[in-house]
Design a protein around this motif. Sequence first.
Motif, PDB file in Angstrom:
ATOM      1  N   GLU A 122     -33.926 -85.695   1.355  1.00  0.00           N
ATOM      2  CA  GLU A 122     -33.895 -87.064   0.845  1.00  0.00           C
ATOM      3  C   GLU A 122     -32.465 -87.575   0.749  1.00  0.00           C
ATOM      4  OE1 GLU A 122     -34.498 -89.032  -3.525  1.00  0.00           O
ATOM      5  OE2 GLU A 122     -36.176 -87.812  -2.795  1.00  0.00           O
ATOM      6  N   HIS A 123     -31.572 -86.729   0.258  1.00  0.00           N
ATOM      7  CA  HIS A 123     -30.183 -87.154   0.079  1.00  0.00           C
ATOM      8  C   HIS A 123     -29.397 -87.105   1.382  1.00  0.00           C
ATOM      9  CE1 HIS A 123     -30.260 -87.894  -4.224  1.00  0.00           C
ATOM     10  NE2 HIS A 123     -31.140 -86.907  -4.280  1.00  0.00           N
ATOM     11  N   ARG A 131     -30.215 -90.458   2.632  1.00  0.00           N
ATOM     12  CA  ARG A 131     -29.512 -91.480   1.855  1.00  0.00           C
ATOM     13  C   ARG A 131     -28.050 -91.593   2.290  1.00  0.00           C
ATOM     14  NH1 ARG A 131     -30.808 -92.896  -3.680  1.00  0.00           N
ATOM     15  NH2 ARG A 131     -32.999 -92.568  -4.166  1.00  0.00           N
ATOM     16  N   GLU A 132     -27.473 -90.450   2.564  1.00  0.00           N
ATOM     17  CA  GLU A 132     -26.051 -90.395   2.905  1.00  0.00           C
ATOM     18  C   GLU A 132     -25.747 -91.166   4.191  1.00  0.00           C
ATOM     19  OE1 GLU A 132     -22.904 -86.779   2.167  1.00  0.00           O
ATOM     20  OE2 GLU A 132     -24.622 -86.390   3.466  1.00  0.00           O
ATOM     21  N   LYS A 181     -27.195 -93.991   5.097  1.00  0.00           N
ATOM     22  CA  LYS A 181     -27.452 -95.421   4.952  1.00  0.00           C
ATOM     23  C   LYS A 181     -26.139 -96.214   4.912  1.00  0.00           C
ATOM     24  CE  LYS A 181     -31.810 -95.055   2.368  1.00  0.00           C
ATOM     25  NZ  LYS A 181     -32.473 -95.384   1.082  1.00  0.00           N
ATOM     26  N   ASP A 199     -29.625 -96.995  -5.746  1.00  0.00           N
ATOM     27  CA  ASP A 199     -29.040 -96.208  -4.659  1.00  0.00           C
ATOM     28  C   ASP A 199     -27.894 -95.356  -5.194  1.00  0.00           C
ATOM     29  OD1 ASP A 199     -30.739 -97.432  -2.656  1.00  0.00           O
ATOM     30  OD2 ASP A 199     -29.507 -99.224  -2.924  1.00  0.00           O
ATOM     31  N   GLU A 236     -26.399 -92.904  -4.039  1.00  0.00           N
ATOM     32  CA  GLU A 236     -25.347 -92.547  -3.079  1.00  0.00           C
ATOM     33  C   GLU A 236     -24.215 -93.570  -3.087  1.00  0.00           C
ATOM     34  OE1 GLU A 236     -28.411 -94.967  -0.798  1.00  0.00           O
ATOM     35  OE2 GLU A 236     -28.419 -93.372  -2.317  1.00  0.00           O
ATOM     36  N   ASP A 237     -24.542 -94.856  -3.306  1.00  0.00           N
ATOM     37  CA  ASP A 237     -23.502 -95.881  -3.345  1.00  0.00           C
ATOM     38  C   ASP A 237     -22.595 -95.715  -4.558  1.00  0.00           C
ATOM     39  OD1 ASP A 237     -24.179 -97.075  -0.992  1.00  0.00           O
ATOM     40  OD2 ASP A 237     -25.358 -98.679  -1.883  1.00  0.00           O
ATOM     41  N   GLU A 265     -27.160 -84.092  -8.107  1.00  0.00           N
ATOM     42  CA  GLU A 265     -26.782 -85.115  -7.137  1.00  0.00           C
ATOM     43  C   GLU A 265     -25.276 -85.191  -6.981  1.00  0.00           C
ATOM     44  OE1 GLU A 265     -30.635 -88.089  -7.783  1.00  0.00           O
ATOM     45  OE2 GLU A 265     -28.771 -88.434  -8.890  1.00  0.00           O
TER      46      GLU A 265
END
Length: 409
Positions: free
Chosen positions: A180-181, A184-185, A187, A272, A274-275, A298
């Motif tokens: 999942e991450h 995300r990374e 994006k 989000d 990751e942002d 995370e």
Amino acid sequence: MLQSIFSLFRKRPPRRTDGKLGVLIELASFDKGGLEKVVLDSAIALDRQRFDVTIVTPGKVGHLGEVARDAGLRVIGLPANGQQAAYDRLLQELQIDVAMSHFSNAGYRLFDRYKIPNITFIHNVYAFFSSEQAEAFARDDRYVDCYVSVSQNATRFAVRNLGVDAKKIITVPNGLIISEHEAREKKPIKLTRAELGLADSDYVFANIASYNLHKGHYVMADAMRHLLQRRRDVKILCVGNVVYPPHVEALRAYLREHGLDQHILMPGYFPDVEDVHRVSDGFLLPSFIEGWSIAMNEAMFYRKPMILTDTGASAEVIEDNDIGILVPNEYGDTSDLNSKLLDELAYAPRNYAIAPVLANAMDEMASHREAWRVKAEAGRRKIYERFDFSNIVQRYEEIIENVVRQNGR
């Protein structure tokens, strides 16, 4: 009298014929909470060739319940009236070999009646329990065959303060769904420092947690007051949802009154994560209480050096200051914490003994940002090697099978 006579002829739950184990997962509600998301992820990840999963809640079935149904899981919300009778009928109809409960005990007595072994998860250091809740937890222990605790601190607290036999507890860390991450990374970036009023030269700590003051917001404020006597380029970005608005309004007023609102930013919730890590240099979580923080996992994945107070699992991931700095807790040993002390420390500003220590840790990390950036690479390696969610679920599966075997089902 008639009730007792009829109970003698109570229909026995059927036995399975498909070779799978029937797993019932109970939680208090199934809508949008963090615990509910952990339960959802675990239920979806269980091997469908070996386990037939039913999720039951006496509370609301909302967004995550629908996600579970879309994933092919059986989700049942009990009616508001006659819950025990409805639960009883459900257990007569379903083929259940083991129950797994998450901060909910609605089915305990029924599990006992039908000889269904019960695995109960300990998701936190339960120091926030009132005396009545602690007594109820201890009474319910007779209905629990095995506990799965998320951290050594959560285990120690349950043993020392809630009367649980250590032999009944298996400690299994929370994991991270790495795929999942990884997605995300990749994006596109949707958040910049400029949008938040942050300079490129600032050293930014992300504090990703609900605006629940048990997370140590006033500790951060006190530490920042110490730090501002030395430097003004360190900022804390507090990202989270509001739990109790009056507490958050009082915190914001305190930050403004003491000139801290430009150094401790509270922009609200960002979906989000990751942002948030992309605009940050480090991760800060000076909580009074934790179980096993997913936000900590995370931060490790996104290669952020961490400053954590010694609660929950922080001492299990920061080892000899390898990927971060461990700060002692305000109250000492986890087992010494209780609900009264927790609220006194969390909900009103004060001078904290650990504030200068926390300020020194923030200063150290900001002063040696490149060295800490390099050290934080090891955090991501730990996630892959030790805290991959798929491996954690395999441990759950082993526990399920062992408990069923031990109970002769």
